[in-house]
Design a protein around this motif. Structure first.
Motif, mmCIF file in Angstrom:
data_model
loop_
_atom_site.group_PDB
_atom_site.id
_atom_site.type_symbol
_atom_site.label_atom_id
_atom_site.label_comp_id
_atom_site.label_asym_id
_atom_site.label_seq_id
_atom_site.Cartn_x
_atom_site.Cartn_y
_atom_site.Cartn_z
ATOM 1 N N PHE A 1 0.257 -1.419 0.564
ATOM 2 C CA PHE A 1 -0.098 -0.185 -0.268
ATOM 3 C C PHE A 1 0.855 1.530 0.155
ATOM 4 O O PHE A 1 2.026 1.219 0.462
ATOM 5 N N SER A 2 0.682 2.403 -0.996
ATOM 6 C CA SER A 2 0.920 3.497 -0.412
ATOM 7 C C SER A 2 -0.109 4.684 0.412
ATOM 8 O O SER A 2 -0.451 3.930 0.585
ATOM 9 N N ILE A 3 0.857 5.607 0.244
ATOM 10 C CA ILE A 3 -0.383 6.756 1.373
ATOM 11 C C ILE A 3 -0.055 7.798 0.169
ATOM 12 O O ILE A 3 1.098 8.105 -0.741
ATOM 13 N N THR A 4 -0.783 8.813 1.197
ATOM 14 C CA THR A 4 -0.665 10.339 0.346
ATOM 15 C C THR A 4 -0.780 11.462 0.900
ATOM 16 O O THR A 4 -1.788 11.168 1.797
ATOM 17 N N THR A 5 -0.550 11.997 1.075
ATOM 18 C CA THR A 5 -0.066 12.653 2.293
ATOM 19 C C THR A 5 -0.691 14.460 1.500
ATOM 20 O O THR A 5 -0.159 14.879 0.966
ATOM 21 N N PRO A 6 -1.635 15.184 1.862
ATOM 22 C CA PRO A 6 -2.215 15.854 1.617
ATOM 23 C C PRO A 6 -1.381 17.395 1.391
ATOM 24 O O PRO A 6 -2.167 18.222 1.089
ATOM 25 N N CYS A 7 -0.705 17.855 2.281
ATOM 26 C CA CYS A 7 -0.218 18.713 2.755
ATOM 27 C C CYS A 7 1.172 18.564 3.105
ATOM 28 O O CYS A 7 1.765 17.598 3.800
ATOM 29 N N THR A 8 1.838 20.003 3.784
ATOM 30 C CA THR A 8 3.560 19.534 4.062
ATOM 31 C C THR A 8 3.473 20.042 5.608
ATOM 32 O O THR A 8 4.095 18.950 6.566
ATOM 33 N N ASN A 9 2.917 20.834 5.794
ATOM 34 C CA ASN A 9 2.658 20.594 7.588
ATOM 35 C C ASN A 9 1.839 20.179 8.663
ATOM 36 O O ASN A 9 0.679 19.960 7.941
ATOM 37 N N VAL A 10 2.431 20.205 9.741
ATOM 38 C CA VAL A 10 2.195 18.287 10.198
ATOM 39 C C VAL A 10 0.866 19.103 10.836
ATOM 40 O O VAL A 10 -0.339 18.614 11.033
ATOM 41 N N ALA A 11 0.204 20.353 10.992
ATOM 42 C CA ALA A 11 -0.549 20.530 11.998
ATOM 43 C C ALA A 11 -1.806 21.716 10.981
ATOM 44 O O ALA A 11 -2.681 20.920 10.977
ATOM 45 N N GLU A 12 -1.525 21.061 10.184
ATOM 46 C CA GLU A 12 -2.196 21.381 8.664
ATOM 47 C C GLU A 12 -2.707 20.169 8.406
ATOM 48 O O GLU A 12 -3.980 19.887 8.267
ATOM 49 N N LEU A 13 -2.252 18.849 8.559
ATOM 50 C CA LEU A 13 -2.840 17.697 8.005
ATOM 51 C C LEU A 13 -3.467 17.590 9.432
ATOM 52 O O LEU A 13 -4.436 17.382 9.592
ATOM 53 N N ILE A 14 -3.525 18.051 10.962
ATOM 54 C CA ILE A 14 -4.272 17.425 11.373
ATOM 55 C C ILE A 14 -5.369 18.655 11.758
ATOM 56 O O ILE A 14 -6.767 17.676 11.757
ATOM 57 N N MET A 15 -5.215 19.447 11.317
ATOM 58 C CA MET A 15 -6.543 20.342 11.443
ATOM 59 C C MET A 15 -7.245 20.511 10.327
ATOM 60 O O MET A 15 -7.822 21.034 10.238
ATOM 61 N N ARG A 16 -7.013 19.669 9.133
ATOM 62 C CA ARG A 16 -7.622 20.288 8.194
ATOM 63 C C ARG A 16 -9.107 19.625 7.817
ATOM 64 O O ARG A 16 -10.057 20.764 7.077
ATOM 65 N N ASP A 17 -9.454 18.998 8.775
ATOM 66 C CA ASP A 17 -11.026 18.008 9.240
ATOM 67 C C ASP A 17 -11.650 18.370 10.116
ATOM 68 O O ASP A 17 -12.286 18.636 10.615
ATOM 69 N N PHE A 18 -11.161 19.879 10.659
ATOM 70 C CA PHE A 18 -11.958 19.518 12.254
ATOM 71 C C PHE A 18 -12.844 21.020 11.753
ATOM 72 O O PHE A 18 -14.219 20.369 12.864
ATOM 73 N N GLY A 19 -12.961 21.323 11.106
ATOM 74 C CA GLY A 19 -14.586 22.074 10.695
ATOM 75 C C GLY A 19 -15.652 20.582 10.045
ATOM 76 O O GLY A 19 -16.352 21.363 10.191
ATOM 77 N N GLN A 20 -14.849 19.394 9.223
ATOM 78 C CA GLN A 20 -16.156 18.729 9.275
ATOM 79 C C GLN A 20 -16.408 18.432 10.928
ATOM 80 O O GLN A 20 -17.506 18.044 11.100
ATOM 81 N N PHE A 21 -15.277 18.278 11.874
ATOM 82 C CA PHE A 21 -15.949 17.414 12.758
ATOM 83 C C PHE A 21 -16.237 18.438 13.385
ATOM 84 O O PHE A 21 -17.131 18.412 15.234
#
Length: 579
Positions: free
Chosen positions: A65-85
């Protein structure tokens, strides 16, 4: 958006997957054994393409399996879906019952980021978090990395002198402490000639300094303009060669690791449904990444306990219907054997996970049976690998195994004496790892980095293991001399240096003494230079180190400490000679 399949060039590893599935797939990994060709290519070749006479082979295990990282900054990755939650609960204080929603957490992180800028924290700076688990760990980490600063995590059990060393090495500009470590952090900063930059983060102490009139626009306060190679986290590890070292984990390392962990074959969580009980110290890489950041990134609720207290843990699982928890081996032993466990309803636990050291098969079976679980999964990793490298596939009941490589990760075994790759199941060799989660290096120690990371990107773990015919890996021993006690790492050289500073000690060696599920405790062997008692030397050491580093295995006077011709202590021979 970046796709990471850990594609390997033939020159490096003789494995070049053209897609996410390559060669012979077994469940979620690929094992390939093939001869080394002179032309560096794979597949059939004319006889002249092979090395004459001697044809070595290599066996690699890699996830399909491969992975996809949608952004570079780790904080951005963690917080990117906060709006959905949004209104779902992000954090719960397991002691007080206080809760924070994802919307509130995002707003708080922005206020923290504003405060950080006002006190002078800039991109490229380092801040330190020290203390027991608290909800504010999330605020500090996300705000700091969000503006481009890095975080170093320090164990609250360190002495003020040990803590000052970590602050100096990491060049931490500010320290954020919990109440129980605040005074110690002040003392440590005085030793670094910087006594003003320490803030208490729990019990609302820091919140009084935050602005309450900030427009909650994440993009206006967080600076996501970092590169994959910028350092985001600096945990400290004893490494493979002794004394504590700062491990440089980049934004690229952490975004890859979080993308790997959330994969369906590793530790997927359901937003609003899963509740993670976290009591493993968040100043430990596993506690921070698996116990806090991964659940937040996936929208799960994190119930935070300051530390493991049996009644508190059992109560939290029952009250909050915890579905997941990262369990150190001593906790597994407690759950398997302590009568107290029967007083609580733990039926909500679905998928507990264990790391730090290998679990025994019988102990694992006993806990699983008692709690009526489908199983308990085990994993393998270390600070230098962000931390996860391998884990049991879902449904695997190969207890005692550390599992198989996680997505975008490749492993192999190397004979530590000859340097040859090992190809047969059951052969013992050093575990080598390659993947996007492998550290950038040891902070300020290029020589130490070169000793553990090869020029073609393989990380030498220092652990001896083997794999079976199905590709399950097992750890059986360590090349490195690190003592592991309750998940903590203790460097013998660190304790030896303290002993050697005593005027009555001529030579000293420290080894690990097995103590069941807790791992090992340090035991010292000393050649005295003048009369001195064991008690005096034990107290001399214990007064200078964190509690987990104490000489709990005692001290033995000896006439000889075995050494190699080069002067290296032969630790494995010490116990044999004493026996």
């Amino acid at each position: 958006m970046r796709n990471r399949s850990n594609s390997l060039v033939a020159e490096d590893c003789l494995l070049r997957p053209a897609s996410t599935t390559a060669y012979v797939a077994v469940v979620d990994y690929v094992c390939s054994v093939f001869p080394v060709r002179r032309d560096g290519l794979l597949g059939p070749a004319p006889t002249s393409a092979y090395v004459p006479m001697v044809i070595p082979t290599r066996c690699l295990h890699t996830s399909r399996f491969s992975i996809t990282t949608p952004c570079t900054n780790v904080a951005e990755l963690i917080m990117r879906d906060f709006g959905q939650f949004s209104n779902k609960t992000a954090l719960i204080d397991g002691k007080s019952g206080e809760t924070i929603s994802f919307c509130e957490l995002e707003n708080d992180v922005i206020r923290y980021a504003d405060f950080f800028r006002r006190v002078g924290i800039r991109s490229g700076d380092v801040v330190c978090i020290c203390g027991s688990n608290t909800m504010e760990f999330a605020h500090v980490f996300l705000a700091a990395t969000g503006i481009g600063a890095a975080v170093t995590i320090a164990n609250g059990q360190l002495t003020s002198l040990e803590l000052s060393d970590q602050i100096k090495i990491s060049k931490a500009k500010f320290v954020f402490a919990t109440e129980d470590t605040f005074r110690k952090c002040q003392e440590a900063l005085q030793l670094t000639n910087n006594s003003e930059n320490v803030f208490q983060i729990d019990h609302g102490k820091l919140s009084t300094m935050l602005s309450s009139s900030i427009h909650v626009d994440r993009s206006a306060f967080l600076n996501y303009d970092v590169s994959d190679d910028d350092v985001a986290l600096v945990p400290f590890s004893s490494g493979t060669t002794g004394l504590p070292k700062g491990v440089e984990l980049t934004h690229g390392n952490l975004t890859a690791q979080l993308s790997q962990i959330r994969h369906p074959t590793v530790l997927p969580l359901t937003p609003g449904d899963d509740r993670v009980i976290t009591m493993l110290p968040m100043v430990h890489i596993a506690g921070l990444m698996i116990g806090l950041l991964n659940p937040l990134a996936q929208g799960a609720t994190v119930v935070i306990l300051p530390k493991f207290v049996p009644e508190d843990f059992l109560h939290a699982v029952e009250k909050y219907k915890g579905t997941f928890s990262l369990l150190a081996p001593p906790v597994v032993n407690f759950l398997a054997n302590d009568p107290m466990v029967d007083k609580y309803d733990l039926s909500s636990l679905r998928d507990p996970y264990s790391g730090a050291s290998t679990l025994g098969k019988e102990l694992t079976k006993k806990m699983v049976h008692r709690l009526k679980l489908d199983g308990i999964r085990q994993g393998y990793g270390m600070s230098e690998t962000s931390p996860v490298v391998m884990t049991d596939p879902p449904g695997n009941k190969q207890y005692g195994s550390i599992g198989r490589p996680i997505p975008a990760t490749t492993t192999k075994l190397v004979d530590p004496n000859s340097g040859d790759d090992l190809t047969k199941p059951g052969e013992h060799g050093e575990i080598w790892v390659k993947g996007p989660q492998v550290m950038k290096g040891y902070l300020g120690q290029s020589q130490s980095t070169q000793e553990v990371i090869t020029t073609d990107g393989w990380f030498k773990t220092g652990d001896i293991g083997y794999f079976d015919k199905d590709g399950n890996y097992f750890v059986v021993d360590r090349i490195k001399d690190i003592i592991k006690y309750k998940g903590y790492q203790i460097a013998p050289a660190y304790l030896e240096n303290i002993l050697m500073s005593h005027p009555s000690v001529r030579e000293a060696a420290v080894i690990g003494e097995p103590v069941g599920v807790y791992g090992e405790v340090p035991r010292a062997y000393v050649i005295p230079s003048s009369p001195v008692s064991e008690e005096t030397l034990i107290n001399y050491v214990n007064e200078q180190v964190a509690p987990y580093r104490r000489l709990r295995g005692g001290l033995v006077f000896t006439k000889e400490i075995p050494k190699s011709p080069s002067g290296k202590i032969l630790r494995r021979l010490i116990g044999q000679k004493q026996a």
